[in-house]
Scaffold this motif. Structure first.
Motif, mmCIF file in Angstrom:
data_model
loop_
_atom_site.group_PDB
_atom_site.id
_atom_site.type_symbol
_atom_site.label_atom_id
_atom_site.label_comp_id
_atom_site.label_asym_id
_atom_site.label_seq_id
_atom_site.Cartn_x
_atom_site.Cartn_y
_atom_site.Cartn_z
ATOM 1 N N UNK A 258 0.809 -1.208 0.000
ATOM 2 C CA UNK A 258 0.000 0.000 0.000
ATOM 3 C C UNK A 258 0.836 1.249 0.000
ATOM 4 N N UNK A 259 2.077 1.166 0.411
ATOM 5 C CA UNK A 259 2.916 2.336 0.510
ATOM 6 C C UNK A 259 3.781 2.574 -0.716
ATOM 7 N N UNK A 260 3.776 1.638 -1.620
ATOM 8 C CA UNK A 260 4.638 1.788 -2.779
ATOM 9 C C UNK A 260 4.053 2.789 -3.738
ATOM 10 N N UNK A 261 4.947 3.498 -4.439
ATOM 11 C CA UNK A 261 4.495 4.484 -5.431
ATOM 12 C C UNK A 261 3.953 3.793 -6.647
ATOM 13 N N UNK A 262 2.830 4.221 -7.097
ATOM 14 C CA UNK A 262 2.226 3.592 -8.243
ATOM 15 C C UNK A 262 2.464 4.269 -9.540
ATOM 16 N N UNK A 360 -0.121 12.575 -0.215
ATOM 17 C CA UNK A 360 -0.299 13.566 0.841
ATOM 18 C C UNK A 360 -1.241 13.044 1.925
ATOM 19 N N UNK A 361 -0.875 13.318 3.197
ATOM 20 C CA UNK A 361 -1.728 12.889 4.315
ATOM 21 C C UNK A 361 -2.906 13.823 4.533
ATOM 22 N N UNK A 362 -2.787 15.075 4.092
ATOM 23 C CA UNK A 362 -3.869 16.039 4.251
ATOM 24 C C UNK A 362 -4.755 16.018 3.006
ATOM 25 N N UNK A 371 -19.396 18.653 4.234
ATOM 26 C CA UNK A 371 -19.390 17.192 4.405
ATOM 27 C C UNK A 371 -18.405 16.589 3.422
ATOM 28 N N UNK A 372 -17.876 15.423 3.811
ATOM 29 C CA UNK A 372 -16.887 14.732 2.976
ATOM 30 C C UNK A 372 -17.258 13.259 2.930
ATOM 31 N N UNK A 373 -17.275 12.701 1.730
ATOM 32 C CA UNK A 373 -17.557 11.278 1.532
ATOM 33 C C UNK A 373 -16.297 10.639 0.966
ATOM 34 N N UNK A 374 -15.567 9.890 1.809
ATOM 35 C CA UNK A 374 -14.303 9.278 1.407
ATOM 36 C C UNK A 374 -14.092 8.000 2.214
ATOM 37 N N UNK A 375 -13.480 7.011 1.581
ATOM 38 C CA UNK A 375 -13.159 5.788 2.282
ATOM 39 C C UNK A 375 -11.832 5.882 3.011
ATOM 40 N N UNK A 376 -11.563 4.947 3.923
ATOM 41 C CA UNK A 376 -10.311 4.935 4.665
ATOM 42 C C UNK A 376 -10.465 5.537 6.053
ATOM 43 N N UNK A 377 -9.357 5.635 6.751
ATOM 44 C CA UNK A 377 -9.351 6.153 8.128
ATOM 45 C C UNK A 377 -8.843 7.592 8.115
ATOM 46 N N UNK A 378 -9.745 8.514 8.399
ATOM 47 C CA UNK A 378 -9.401 9.932 8.403
ATOM 48 C C UNK A 378 -9.848 10.560 9.709
ATOM 49 N N UNK A 379 -9.182 11.647 10.078
ATOM 50 C CA UNK A 379 -9.509 12.391 11.294
ATOM 51 C C UNK A 379 -9.745 13.854 10.917
ATOM 52 N N UNK A 380 -10.532 14.530 11.770
ATOM 53 C CA UNK A 380 -10.941 15.900 11.486
ATOM 54 C C UNK A 380 -10.320 16.852 12.507
ATOM 55 N N UNK A 381 -9.743 17.947 12.002
ATOM 56 C CA UNK A 381 -9.192 18.996 12.874
ATOM 57 C C UNK A 381 -10.128 20.197 12.777
ATOM 58 N N UNK A 391 -3.292 7.007 11.603
ATOM 59 C CA UNK A 391 -2.212 6.020 11.601
ATOM 60 C C UNK A 391 -2.792 4.627 11.391
ATOM 61 N N UNK A 392 -2.217 3.905 10.440
ATOM 62 C CA UNK A 392 -2.678 2.560 10.109
ATOM 63 C C UNK A 392 -1.793 1.486 10.723
ATOM 64 N N UNK A 393 -0.585 1.822 11.062
ATOM 65 C CA UNK A 393 0.372 0.878 11.608
ATOM 66 C C UNK A 393 1.664 1.602 11.896
ATOM 67 N N UNK A 394 2.696 0.851 12.179
ATOM 68 C CA UNK A 394 3.991 1.452 12.463
ATOM 69 C C UNK A 394 4.521 2.161 11.213
ATOM 70 N N UNK A 395 4.735 3.467 11.350
ATOM 71 C CA UNK A 395 5.257 4.301 10.258
ATOM 72 C C UNK A 395 4.387 4.219 9.005
ATOM 73 N N UNK A 396 3.095 4.007 9.197
ATOM 74 C CA UNK A 396 2.195 3.918 8.055
ATOM 75 C C UNK A 396 0.930 4.694 8.364
ATOM 76 N N UNK A 397 0.566 5.610 7.440
ATOM 77 C CA UNK A 397 -0.576 6.480 7.653
ATOM 78 C C UNK A 397 -1.485 6.453 6.430
ATOM 79 N N UNK A 398 -2.748 6.740 6.695
ATOM 80 C CA UNK A 398 -3.697 6.908 5.600
ATOM 81 C C UNK A 398 -3.287 8.119 4.767
ATOM 82 N N UNK A 399 -3.387 8.004 3.450
ATOM 83 C CA UNK A 399 -3.087 9.143 2.594
ATOM 84 C C UNK A 399 -4.075 9.179 1.427
#
Length: 806
Positions: A258-262, A360-362, A371-381, A391-399
């Motif tokens: 999931x982290x590899x550049x496509x 990008x993480x943001x 309102x925002x309709x998006x899949x994955x794990x996101x947080x709101x500031x 954060x999805x795991x060690x050194x891995x974040x949703x982007x």
């Protein structure tokens, strides 16, 4: 080429090949050529110092000094200095750039853009490792130990890069460099024993001189060493590939799919989007990173906002640490938005798709989103109204990589009258968003007051600040300008009047805060380019930063101070020019032009929005308020002293020998003059031999120095005077008035008979300078002996004076 020269060459080559592994950390390899050139100079200085010869400590010190001087002259002036003169230029400014590089390392994701600070860290790190390798392998003759700094360099690079497909190639280069260094050192050691014995020569090779490695054939020990090295390096590359459990470590790290550049060309990633903004603007490959479709009637003004930087800590603008919450189904109302502006707002829908290589993480989205309709794990500031990948795991974040999402947002249409009549902001907002560091230069607030002089409300002040930067202040847009950090960066930008969106946004936000207007900086993308199919493409060069100012009843409002082609000034902040009526009086000036501006007045034929993008010709520059008509006397004297010191450093040996020669010949003593003649011959390449008599030593100087008859006669006259002084009866005086003239005549003959390079070396790098090192060593030994004797005597006295038993 001598064995030590080859060892020097292979030490530098091993360092350079190992430093290739650092290329994975940055997005450009331009630094490597500069590092190679500086490493070559450093190695050449070491080779020259060892050939003089200098003491080992002096050799290392000379290499370090030359490297520091080269780095200082290459990079000084690119950092944030807080002083004046050469000390600030070469030390304070140099150190500030080094610190900026450390901060960039902490903020950029890999591969990071090649900023001046990061480039300085890379080049200086390679030079440091190269100095350690050269010291261990060549100066101290322990090439095996030189593998430790090479291993440290490779381990740091591999650990930070996290492995990858090219890590095996970096390991191969580093291993080959180290093996060549070991083989060169081993061959040099064997050569010092004399004849190198090898395998039996081939038939016919004995007569042709090819036996025993004489004609370029590798000797048996060298061949055997090469085979061992090749087998070992091959096993190190093959075994981890065969055994999956060994796939990690120095040859490569585990990497989730999931982290590899496509996409082609790697990924675009940054924890803080601001840090990669300038590199995106200057990117040669202007890739499309976002595509969207919207029903907004004002698509040309729909910016995609990533986050807001609301804290200016005196070094840089950054997002303050705030608590994140789960993304609600409907986002809370935007802060400060009230009727009647909220009643005229129109809700629009925007569907966005991100490229596979944009990580990008943001989440980029229009402001203010509802309102925002998006899949994955996101947080709101909530304060910045931004979505951040969880954060999805060690050194891995949703982007946002490859994401498709839909955003509903409000299209606000405030009028200039509504902004002008806005009430006082909320006290909490006023207090938080008008903070400025104590060390902000006074010129920032002074310029803000001058530009907005006579304004009655915050809106008029804001428009005047915007027009000062974008229209009538004489500023130029240039993406090549260094972004800079610290409070002095704003003052320098106001004086230079050149920069890109970061400079304009930061400066207007800081000046707005100095006037009591709540302000922050937003980072994101301009609207992009609409396509024939209705989609809008947003590319890397659409990256942008702009100031947001807070008005009660409207909320955070975008202003556009950047004079960049293709960027539109918001409708509510444009100068309003009423249409002239036949029976009406002359039109009143616009709200933004109610008071005289500090810059030149634009011609009536050129509207500000055209002048802003450079369509009306070059505007006259406003008076420079940076002060100072040139360098001060102290600065000039400091630079002059530095130039004299740098130019005089290579001349120190010449000056020392000239002074020593004058002192020796001024004494009139025969033995002192004879010593001077011997040192002069030594400088010219005739090594001294203390075992010879004066007469034979004179003959040796004449023969090896290839002296003419007149110079040879002078040498023999000095030798005869030495013999008379040594063997004359006690009390007899040896009178020789022409002693100094004969020594100088012999010196002239020695220099004239030498070739050009040996003559220059005799003048600039005299071999007799080794006596300085010998004298220092003797003095240090004498002092150590005296201190040891004193301590021994003191200890004996203390033992004698100690208490005795009954």
């Amino acid at each position: 080429m001598s064995g030590r020269a080859k060892l020097t060459l292979f030490a530098a080559l091993a360092t350079l090949l190992t430093s290739w592994s650092l290329n994975a950390l940055v997005d450009s390899q331009a630094w490597l050529l500069q590092a190679a050139l500086l490493l070559a100079v450093q190695s050449a200085v070491g080779a020259g110092a060892r050939r003089v010869p200098l003491a080992r400590a002096l050799t290392v010190a000379a290499q370090a000094l030359v490297s520091l001087l080269l780095l200082a002259f290459l990079y000084a002036g690119k950092g944030e200095s807080h002083g004046d003169g050469p000390l600030a230029y070469l030390v304070t400014d140099f150190g500030a750039l080094f610190g900026q590089g450390l901060r960039d390392v902490g903020e950029f994701a890999i591969p990071a853009p090649l900023t001046d600070g990061i480039k300085l860290l890379l080049v200086s790190g390679v030079l440091l490792i190269g100095l350690l390798v050269d010291t261990l392998a060549v100066t101290l003759r322990t090439a095996a130990a030189a593998g430790l700094p090479l291993l440290a360099l490779y381990s740091v690079a591999s650990g930070l890069a996290g492995g990858g497909g090219a890590s095996w190639f970096s390991f191969l280069l580093a291993g080959c460099g180290y093996l060549m260094l070991l083989l060169s050192e081993g061959r040099d050691r064997l050569a010092q024993w004399g004849r190198v014995f090898g395998a039996a020569p081939r038939r016919g090779a004995a007569d042709s001189g090819l036996a025993n490695g004489a004609g370029g054939q590798a000797t048996a020990p060298v061949k055997f060493g090469r085979r061992i090295g090749a087998v070992t390096l091959g096993l190190a590359l093959v075994v981890p590939a065969v055994l999956p459990s060994l796939g990690g470590g120095l040859l490569g790290g585990t990497q989730d799919s999931d982290e590899s550049g496509g996409g082609v060309g790697g990924t675009i990633s940054a924890v803080n989007p601001l840090v990669s903004l300038q590199s995106n603007l200057n990117a040669q490959d202007n890739r499309v990173i976002l595509k969207y479709r919207t029903n907004s009637p004002q698509q040309a003004e729909q910016y995609l906002r990533i986050l807001a930087l609301d804290e200016f800590n005196g070094v840089k603008w950054e997002a303050s640490g705030r608590a994140l919450v789960d993304v609600p189904e409907k986002l809370p109302d935007p802060p400060g938005l009230r009727a009647p502006v909220s009643r005229s707002a129109v809700e629009v829908t925007t569907s966005v798709s991100a490229a596979d290589y944009y990580t990008q993480r943001y989440l980029p989205m229009p402001y203010p989103a509802t309102s925002v309709d998006i899949g994955g794990k996101w947080r709101f500031e909530p304060a910045g109204r931004t979505l951040v990948g969880d954060q999805l795991g060690r050194d891995k974040f949703q982007n946002v990589q490859g994401a498709e999402y839909t955003v509903r947002s409000l299209l606000l249409k405030p009028t200039a009258q509504q902004l002008q009549n806005a009430p006082e902001p909320d006290p909490a907002v006023q207090q938080e968003y008008t903070k400025l560091p104590d060390n902000l230069p006074a010129v920032v607030a002074e310029t803000a007051r001058q530009v907005t002089q006579g304004s009655k409300d915050d809106y008029t002040r804001a428009v005047k600040l915007q027009d000062y930067f974008a229209v009538n202040g004489g500023f130029r847009y240039n993406t090549k300008t260094a972004s800079g950090t610290g409070p002095q960066a704003v003052a320098r930008f106001l004086a230079d009047k050149e920069g890109f969106c970061v400079h304009f946004a930061f400066s207007m936000a800081a000046m707005s805060r100095s006037l009591g207007i709540p302000a922050r900086v937003a980072v994101g993308f301009t609207p992009g380019e609409k396509q024939s199919d209705g989609n809008v493409n947003v590319s890397m060069r659409d990256a942008h930063a702009w100031p947001e100012l807070y008005f009660e009843g409207v909320g955070w409002t975008r202003f556009e101070p950047t004079p960049r082609s293709g960027i539109n000034i918001p409708e509510y902040s444009r100068a309003q020019t009423p249409a002239a009526q036949p029976s009406a009086p002359a039109p009143l000036p616009s709200q933004s032009a109610a008071q005289p501006s500090t810059g030149p007045t634009a011609t009536p034929e050129c509207p500000p929005n055209l002048k802003k993008i450079g369509e009306c010709g070059t505007a006259a520059a406003a008076p420079d308020t940076g002060g100072g008509g040139g360098p001060s006397v102290t600065t000039f004297l400091g630079w002059a002293a530095l130039a004299v010191a740098v130019l005089g450093l290579p001349l120190l040996p010449l000056l020392w020998r000239t002074r020593l020669r004058a002192r020796r010949l001024a004494t009139g003593e025969v033995l002192t003059a004879w010593r001077e003649l011997g040192d002069t011959a030594w400088d010219a390449g005739v090594l001294p031999d203390e075992a010879l008599s004066p007469r034979r030593a004179a003959s040796r100087i004449v023969d090896l120095g290839r002296l003419d008859a007149e110079s040879a006669a002078a040498v023999h006259r000095v030798a005869g005077a030495v013999e008379r002084a040594l063997y004359a009866p006690p009390g007899a005086e040896v009178s020789y008035p022409e002693l100094a003239d004969d020594v100088l005549l012999a010196r002239t003959g020695l220099l004239e008979s030498a070739d050009r390079l040996p003559r220059l070396r005799a003048l600039l790098l005299p071999r007799s300078a080794a006596r300085v090192s010998w004298a220092l060593t003797a003095r240090r030994t004498a002092v150590a002996t005296a201190v040891s004797a004193y301590l021994t005597t003191l200890r004996s006295r203390l033992l004698k004076a100690g208490p005795t038993g009954d």
